[in-house]
Each structure stands twice: as structure tokens, then as C-alpha cells.
Write an enzyme that holds these catalytic residues in place. Sequence first.
Site, PDB file in Angstrom:
ATOM      1  N   GLU A 131     -42.454  24.302   7.627  1.00 40.97           N
ATOM      2  CA  GLU A 131     -41.673  24.012   8.820  1.00 40.97           C
ATOM      3  C   GLU A 131     -41.505  25.292   9.638  1.00 40.97           C
ATOM      4  OE1 GLU A 131     -37.786  23.393   7.138  1.00 40.97           O
ATOM      5  OE2 GLU A 131     -36.836  23.639   9.076  1.00 40.97           O
ATOM      6  N   ASP A 188     -32.016  23.184   3.069  1.00 38.63           N
ATOM      7  CA  ASP A 188     -30.760  22.758   3.697  1.00 38.63           C
ATOM      8  C   ASP A 188     -30.932  21.364   4.288  1.00 38.63           C
ATOM      9  OD1 ASP A 188     -32.304  23.055   5.917  1.00 38.63           O
ATOM     10  OD2 ASP A 188     -31.158  24.709   6.794  1.00 38.63           O
ATOM     11  N   ASP A 211     -31.321  20.237   7.374  1.00 38.81           N
ATOM     12  CA  ASP A 211     -32.439  20.096   8.297  1.00 38.81           C
ATOM     13  C   ASP A 211     -33.767  20.068   7.555  1.00 38.81           C
ATOM     14  OD1 ASP A 211     -31.131  19.798  10.603  1.00 38.81           O
ATOM     15  OD2 ASP A 211     -31.346  21.886  11.294  1.00 38.81           O
TER      16      ASP A 211
END
Length: 646
Positions: A434, A514, A516
Site C-alpha cells: 500500500e 492499522d 486503514d
Amino acid sequence: MSEEAKKNQYSADSIQALEGMEHVRMRPSMYIGDVGTRGLHHLVYEVVDNSIDEAMGGHCDTIEVIINEDNSITTKDNGRGIPVGLHKKEGVSALEVVMTKIGAGGKFDKDSYKVSGGLHGVGVSCVNALSSHLKAVVHREGKIWEQEYERGKTLYPVKSTGTTKETGTIVTFMPDDTIFTQTTEYSYDTLANRMRELAYLNKGVTISLTDKRNKDEKGEYISETFFSEEGLKEFIKFLDETREPLIQSVISMEGEKNGIPVEVAMIYNTGFSENLHSYVNNINTHEGGTHLSGFRRGLTTTLKKYADNSGLLDKLKFEISGDDFREGLTAIVSVKVAEPQFEGQTKTKLGNREVTSAVSQAVSEMLTDYLEEHPDDAKQIVEKVKLAAQARHAAAKAREMVQRKNPMSVGGLPGKLSDCSEQDPTKCEVFLVEGDSAGGTAKQGRDRNFQAILPLRGKILNVEKAMQHKVFENEEIKNIYTALGVTIGTEEDSKALNLEKLRYHKVVIMCDADVDGSHIETLILTFFFRYMRELIENGHVYIATPPLYLVKKGSKKRYAWDDKERDEIVESMKGGASIQRYKGLGEMNAEQLWDTTMNPEFRTLRRVSIENATETDRIFSMLMGDEVPPRREFIEKNAVYANIDA
Ligand code: 0RA
């Protein structure tokens, strides 16, 4: 036969029985599929299947399953009870024959729908053979009877221990830990999912599950009771709970066609995915087969005929294809077949030819009636089909872009991909990372010989909510296809996934630890589940597990993956330790990322597998679909991966 000959015959038979039981212990996978979690749970299904058989014959309406404190299982039913009288051929109680003879195991009457292939229906004797201890208690003919076994061997002849007014069978077994070496711990959720499914598939039967290993806040055992009044009709509502319905009600039928009991239920929602579930004798036929072909055929011909007659499709410039009728469709087909032939890789594809026309006819009649009686719904469905056909044309164009026409051409690899030098796909890994910054760190930290990095920009498209052509037009998704070397279209099937040129055998999703990060992880998994399911099924998809904390004292450095581990490390360092919490991959330097998350010697990769496609489907639509409340409730109750066993 002389007495002597009879004796010889008896011992010959019992030797054979023993050999059968020994064979199960020697080759358990031949009987229950595997000796991992799946096989372990299969033992429960096997016993419960026998109780369900009693229920299907109208002899039983209540089944209880208990996970005992010691991880042994007790099942109770109020069926007729396993016969206890003398089995003439074997010279012992029928109960003993059922429990210790492979093959003879099941019912003696031929009118039940026994499963000859697949994994179920191998008989309770298999469960007995694979249990370190088993006790069978039978209530029958006014008496209580019992017998116990160790690793399938009878401990004493069947005896009567009291009187009773009830009938039924109680089986308690402890899976043998020398066979199930990986684990003997039962999963409540796995059993609950199957019991719920069985309750829907067999309406009117009450099935309860109790977990005696744990108590809740009120001091009570975790327990659920599953019961369905309306069967598949309710099952459909459960499956489509989080989707917005397109039509008023569930379309359903139940009956017998050409001597084959057929049950069908279906509904259309406003979504774009097709969700077909099929069962034969209560077994989920993941690979489909003749009953599913029958369903498709019945659906397509009936809807096509209706649409043609209605004139609603007049202005459409191209042909409607079968797929167009199934966009936004959720359906369940359940048939009972006396001698099912199971084919396919996992033996979950029905082969019996005669079933196709039975289901097709049933579906045609059901749909014709419904469309006639519900003209408004009929119009909605046809409009939806029309839209699907238009979208399909747009998608076909977009898809061409991820189709590598010439397999020799190497060009067109996404610019952001940092490939590895190794060419053998079995040795190669690709990390889907990501964000560009984490991607940069991963690129520095990796072993470039066999590890490739593909950075993904922010949140990838939520495929659950997007129409197909949008998916194929999406830049990040196109990059995933090209980087992995996965194309669409094979010789036989223009829409099938082609994994022949898969460039990496490990596809690792690496996101921040986390909220996200886990959302992005779920988006990527949703894409794989809906568009590259075989990649998961073939065991190629993994999730990386970066640490949450770095604990430092002087030159001593240790990583922790959860709070408990962190506290233990802090304590072991005896004061003066400093704790750094990693908020994202970007906070780690290349060396730290390699040490903790990428180095095959130390990292933990979780392999993603689909334990239960029906349940996984429901969960993805809930997590990624439109309706927020059930999603919030689910996330509050469970971890995101509750049903994706990784
Ligand atoms: C053999 C024959 C019959 C029933 C059963 C086995 C039977 C097995 C199990 C296992 C769990 N519950 C069960 N209930 C029944 C037929 C019985 C008859 O003909 O009376």
C-alpha cells in the site's frame, strides 16, 4: 453351514472388519479428505449426517451437538436409535456392526439418500476408527443400550444399562490426537456455520450447538439453536441480508421431478455479482455439476422467452447471453440423489445426467408462474438483464486490455513493478504494498533475486460495488493482472481465469497494521475473491504480518506483534526499555522491514484460504456492500478475518 464353518466365517468377517478399520487409520485422508482442521470437523458432520438421515426419513426432529470441555464431541438425536438386535450375518449386535464395520456402516434400508462419493457418507465407523475413545448410547425398544470403543476396537459387548421411554442415539467421541496431529481443537464458528446451513437445508429440524469450553459474561455456555420454518427461502434471505433486493419476494419451489426431490430458491438484488449455491444430499457442491446446469438452463430459457414475448428487449442491438440473466442473482439449488456420482478435483461436482432436466423443468415451472403473477417484478428483472447485457459489452472492451493476446510479448509490465531476477515462478514472490513510500522501503529491503514489489496507490477499487467494466478499467487492478501475468480467457472458456503464466507463486498482501491497512487488505482480498478466486483456492495468496512495536534497550532490539508480547519483552528487559509503535510500514526502515516481515527465515505469512465459500460470500458482501449497520455490527463482533482462515 456347520458350526465350525460358521465360526470361521464369523472370524473371517471380523478380520475383514478389523482390516477396514485399520485401513481407515492407515489412510484417513482417503475417507475424510485430510487430517487437518477440515478432517477434524468432518468427524462431527459425519455423525450429524446420520441424524439428518433419520430426520429426512421423518423419524427425528431434534439434534444436539455439544463441544465438551475436553474438546470431545457429543451428538444427540431423537431418531429411532441405531438398531441393537442381533445382526444375523455378523453374529453380533447391529450397533457393533454399524460402529465397527466400514461400508456396512450406514443404514440397512436402501431407501435413504446415502452419499457414495464425496466426503460424507463414509459412515460412523470411520469416526469410531479415528477416535481415541467413543461411546455410543442408544435409546430403543424401551431400553438404554451402550457400547464403548478405543481406536475403533470394541471394549465390551453391547449392554443394557436401564430403561427409557425415549428413542434416539447419543454418540460421544474424542478425536485421536495421533491421527489429528495438527490440531484437535474444534472451532465453534466452523461448526455453527455448518449446523446453520443444515437447518436451512432441512426445514423443521432443530439443531443446537453448545460450547462447554467457555462461558459468557452471564456464566452461561455459548450456545445457538438453528431452526428454519421455510428452508431455502429463509436461507436466501440470510445470504442476501446485506444486499438491496430488486424484487418483492424470494422465488422458490419445492417438489419432485422425475423422481428427484428438487428445491430451489432465488432472488435478484441490485448488485452485480452472481451467487449460486448448490447442494446434493446436503453437501455443498462447490464445483457445481448437472443440477446447476439445469438451473441455468431453466432460468435462461424461461426469462428469455418472457423477455422476447414482452417486447421489452426490442431495441437491444446485441444478443443477450446467459450471464446477463444472472447478474445480481442469488440462488440455491438443493437436490436429493439416490446414487450421486461426484466428479471434479475436489469431488464436489455432480455428474448424474438425469438431474439436469429435472432441475431445468422445476425452475421453468416455478419462474413462469412467478413472472405471470408478478408483472412488476418481471419488468424489473428484464430491465436489469438489459443493463447487464449493455455493461457486458462495455466490460468485454475493457477486458481486452488485460488480455495478453500474444503470449510471447513481454512488453507492457506496469512501470511501478520492481521485478525480481529469478524466472522460475515457483521461487518468486510479489508483494502488493500500500502506498508509494512503503513501496520504496520494500524495494530497498527486499531480496531482489526472488522478491518483486508492486506498490498500489491508496485504496484500490471496491469491486463489490462496481460494475465489471469499471473493474477492468481500473488502473491499479490492470496493474495487478499484468504484473501477475494472469489473463482472462482460455481455449475452452473466454471468461475463465488463465493462471498458466502466473509469474509469482506467492502473492503477498503487505499493508499497515492499522484500521486503514486492514481496510485496504480487505479491498484487495475482495478483488481476489471475486475476480481471481482460483488464485486463493490454489494457495497463492498470503498476508504479511508486520510487527506493531519495536522495544529497545541500549543496543538490544526486539519486535512485538501484539500488546501481550510487547509487555513480556519490556518485562524481560527489566526496566529502561523504550517502546516505539509502528503506525505504518513507512515508519520502518528497509532493514527492519526485511528482518520482521519479508525475510522468509523470520517472517510469518498467513496463507488465505476459503473455508466456506457461502459464508465468505456473505461476509464480503456485508463488509464491502452498501448497508452499513450489519457491517458495523459484524466488525464490532469479529475480527475482519473471522471466516477467512489464513
Ligand atoms: C442404522 C440403521 C438405522 C439407523 C441408524 C443406523 C442410525 C444411525 C445413527 C447415527 C446417529 N444417529 C443415528 N440414528 C440412526 C435404521 C433404524 C431402523 O430401521 O429402525
